[in-house]
Design an enzyme around this catalytic site. Structure first.
Site, mmCIF file in Angstrom:
data_model
loop_
_atom_site.group_PDB
_atom_site.id
_atom_site.type_symbol
_atom_site.label_atom_id
_atom_site.label_comp_id
_atom_site.label_asym_id
_atom_site.label_seq_id
_atom_site.Cartn_x
_atom_site.Cartn_y
_atom_site.Cartn_z
ATOM 1 N N SER A 158 -65.288 -33.624 43.390
ATOM 2 C CA SER A 158 -65.301 -34.958 44.010
ATOM 3 C C SER A 158 -64.233 -35.003 45.097
ATOM 4 O O SER A 158 -63.244 -34.256 45.033
ATOM 5 C CB SER A 158 -64.963 -36.012 42.948
ATOM 6 O OG SER A 158 -64.703 -37.263 43.559
ATOM 7 N N TYR A 172 -59.726 -39.142 36.160
ATOM 8 C CA TYR A 172 -60.852 -38.466 36.832
ATOM 9 C C TYR A 172 -60.328 -37.509 37.905
ATOM 10 O O TYR A 172 -60.760 -36.354 37.998
ATOM 11 C CB TYR A 172 -61.746 -39.546 37.434
ATOM 12 C CG TYR A 172 -62.919 -39.067 38.235
ATOM 13 C CD1 TYR A 172 -63.991 -38.427 37.623
ATOM 14 C CD2 TYR A 172 -62.985 -39.283 39.623
ATOM 15 C CE1 TYR A 172 -65.093 -38.011 38.359
ATOM 16 C CE2 TYR A 172 -64.083 -38.875 40.355
ATOM 17 C CZ TYR A 172 -65.131 -38.243 39.727
ATOM 18 O OH TYR A 172 -66.215 -37.833 40.464
HETATM 19 N N1 LIG Z 1 -71.898 -40.765 41.936
HETATM 20 C C1 LIG Z 1 -70.787 -40.622 42.661
HETATM 21 O O1 LIG Z 1 -70.389 -41.532 43.412
HETATM 22 C C2 LIG Z 1 -69.996 -39.322 42.631
HETATM 23 C C3 LIG Z 1 -68.975 -39.128 43.604
HETATM 24 C C4 LIG Z 1 -68.230 -37.959 43.570
HETATM 25 C C5 LIG Z 1 -68.499 -36.991 42.613
HETATM 26 N N2 LIG Z 1 -69.494 -37.192 41.704
HETATM 27 C C6 LIG Z 1 -69.711 -36.160 40.688
HETATM 28 O O2 LIG Z 1 -71.077 -35.790 40.638
HETATM 29 C C7 LIG Z 1 -71.412 -35.432 39.303
HETATM 30 C C8 LIG Z 1 -72.613 -36.236 38.842
HETATM 31 O O3 LIG Z 1 -72.291 -37.621 38.923
HETATM 32 P P1 LIG Z 1 -73.373 -38.768 38.665
HETATM 33 O O4 LIG Z 1 -73.037 -39.881 39.573
HETATM 34 O O5 LIG Z 1 -74.745 -38.185 38.677
HETATM 35 O O6 LIG Z 1 -72.951 -39.211 37.189
HETATM 36 P P2 LIG Z 1 -73.858 -39.897 36.066
HETATM 37 O O7 LIG Z 1 -72.928 -40.648 35.191
HETATM 38 O O8 LIG Z 1 -74.999 -40.621 36.681
HETATM 39 O O9 LIG Z 1 -74.423 -38.618 35.292
HETATM 40 C C9 LIG Z 1 -73.644 -37.840 34.448
HETATM 41 C C10 LIG Z 1 -74.543 -37.208 33.405
HETATM 42 O O10 LIG Z 1 -73.693 -36.496 32.496
HETATM 43 C C11 LIG Z 1 -74.167 -36.729 31.196
HETATM 44 N N3 LIG Z 1 -73.082 -36.565 30.232
HETATM 45 C C12 LIG Z 1 -72.083 -37.422 29.941
HETATM 46 N N4 LIG Z 1 -71.299 -36.926 28.974
HETATM 47 C C13 LIG Z 1 -71.840 -35.725 28.643
HETATM 48 C C14 LIG Z 1 -71.502 -34.743 27.686
HETATM 49 N N5 LIG Z 1 -70.449 -34.894 26.875
HETATM 50 N N6 LIG Z 1 -72.266 -33.643 27.588
HETATM 51 C C15 LIG Z 1 -73.345 -33.486 28.402
HETATM 52 N N7 LIG Z 1 -73.730 -34.375 29.326
HETATM 53 C C16 LIG Z 1 -72.980 -35.485 29.448
HETATM 54 C C17 LIG Z 1 -74.703 -38.154 31.205
HETATM 55 O O11 LIG Z 1 -75.627 -38.388 30.136
HETATM 56 C C18 LIG Z 1 -75.334 -38.232 32.579
HETATM 57 O O12 LIG Z 1 -76.697 -37.872 32.543
HETATM 58 C C19 LIG Z 1 -70.149 -35.673 38.461
HETATM 59 O O13 LIG Z 1 -69.435 -34.471 38.328
HETATM 60 C C20 LIG Z 1 -69.355 -36.650 39.301
HETATM 61 O O14 LIG Z 1 -67.974 -36.551 39.050
HETATM 62 C C21 LIG Z 1 -70.256 -38.341 41.689
#
Ligand SMILES: NC(=O)c1ccc[n+]([C@@H]2O[C@H](COP(=O)([O-])OP(=O)(O)OC[C@H]3O[C@@H](n4cnc5c(N)ncnc54)[C@H](O)[C@@H]3O)[C@@H](O)[C@H]2O)c1
Length: 273
Positions: A158, A172
């Site tokens: 991120s 985070y």
């Molecule tokens: N959405 C954003 O704005 C954003 C920005 C920067 C980085 N990211 C990164 O992108 C990646 C995906 O983010 P996202 O927005 O799709 O998040 P999200 O919360 O929509 O999805 C995360 C997924 O991880 C799963 N999960 C949670 N705990 C778990 C566990 N213990 N074991 C297995 N699976 C588990 C959840 O069920 C979910 O399907 C992450 O690493 C996040 O840090 C997202």
């Protein structure tokens, strides 16, 4: 390094973005970004093992992406548990007999200022976002190194791993900073096996949890947080999940055969400022 593990420049296919014949294991596959990334890998030819804490959702996603010749398998997994992560690789072996690409998007976090943060909140964020990445890396290496055919590991980092967001994102950010270090270390550790390790660092990406955050009055009047976020992104918009697909396909396959240990911002210029 033996010739079998050294990746040839740009690969051997006329299309270096073609993932046909490759097997990709995706953790956190059912989230806002994961589902779109999984579909993109599938469209570029990869067979998929889709793992998520939400097992029914993983199976449903796999069914939706299993239109021949595409194949996908959905499995439950908790990245906080080593055995659960190892089982996903066993499932991949049973279904496809190999693993070429691993993508980790598993994520859970609670926004809270560091000064108020109980140990349990810190530990849960670290356990999923960094501990999960470590367990996935270890299990991936134990399968991919003996395979002897190289491969690609992609960790979702991120912009918070590089710059302070300042809105309760401390735990985070610590996890993502650690993840960036894990990416560098494993890239160097596994380079002699032809296994490349890279990261993707998105800016704020429009997903259901982010939309929920925008609607939470704790973060100001409607539209206020979104406007503030966009103001820090030179390209003038939030990212969309689809914006992550090209970066992921690039890092997964032969197009990036000389790229390892890198974290690629997909952030509309946020980190350039
Ligand atoms: N959405 C954003 O704005 C954003 C920005 C920067 C980085 N990211 C990164 O992108 C990646 C995906 O983010 P996202 O927005 O799709 O998040 P999200 O919360 O929509 O999805 C995360 C997924 O991880 C799963 N999960 C949670 N705990 C778990 C566990 N213990 N074991 C297995 N699976 C588990 C959840 O069920 C979910 O399907 C992450 O690493 C996040 O840090 C997202």
């Amino acid at each position: 390094m033996s010739e079998t593990t050294r990746q040839s420049p740009g690969g051997t296919s006329p299309n270096p973005f073609d993932l046909s014949g490759k097997v990709a294991v995706v953790f956190g596959a059912c989230g806002g970004i994961g589902g779109t990334v999984a579909a993109g890998l599938s469209e570029h030819g990869a067979s998929l093992v889709l793992a998520d804490l939400e097992a029914p959702a993983a199976r449903e996603l796999a069914a939706s992406l299993s239109t021949p010749p595409r194949q996908a398998v959905g499995v439950g997994c908790d990245v906080r548990m080593a055995d659960s992560v190892v089982q996903v690789f066993k499932d991949a072996d049973a279904a496809f007999g190999r693993v070429d690409v691993v993508v980790n998007l598993a994520f859970a976090s609670v926004l809270m200022p560091v000064a108020e943060m109980p140990d349990a909140v810190f530990q849960r964020t670290l356990d999923v976002c960094l501990g999960g990445a470590f367990r996935i890396s270890r299990a991936a290496a134990q399968v991919m190194i003996p395979q002897g055919s190289g491969g690609s590991v992609i960790q979702f980092s991120s912009i918070a791993g590089f710059a302070a967001m300042g809105r309760g994102t401390g735990a985070y950010a610590m996890a993502k900073g650690g993840l960036n270090a894990l990416i560098r270390e494993t890239a160097v550790e596994w380079a002699s096996h032809g296994i490349r390790v890279n990261g993707i660092a998105p800016c704020q990406t429009r997903t259901a949890p982010l939309e929920a955050l925008f609607k939470n009055p704790k973060h100001g009047a409607p539209g206020e947080l979104e406007t503030a976020m966009i103001a820090r992104i030179p390209l003038g918009r939030l990212a969309e999940p689809q914006d992550m697909v090209g970066a992921c396909v690039f890092l997964a396959g032969d197009a990036s055969s000389m790229v390892t240990g890198h974290v690629l911002p997909v952030d509309g210029g946020f980190l350039a400022k």
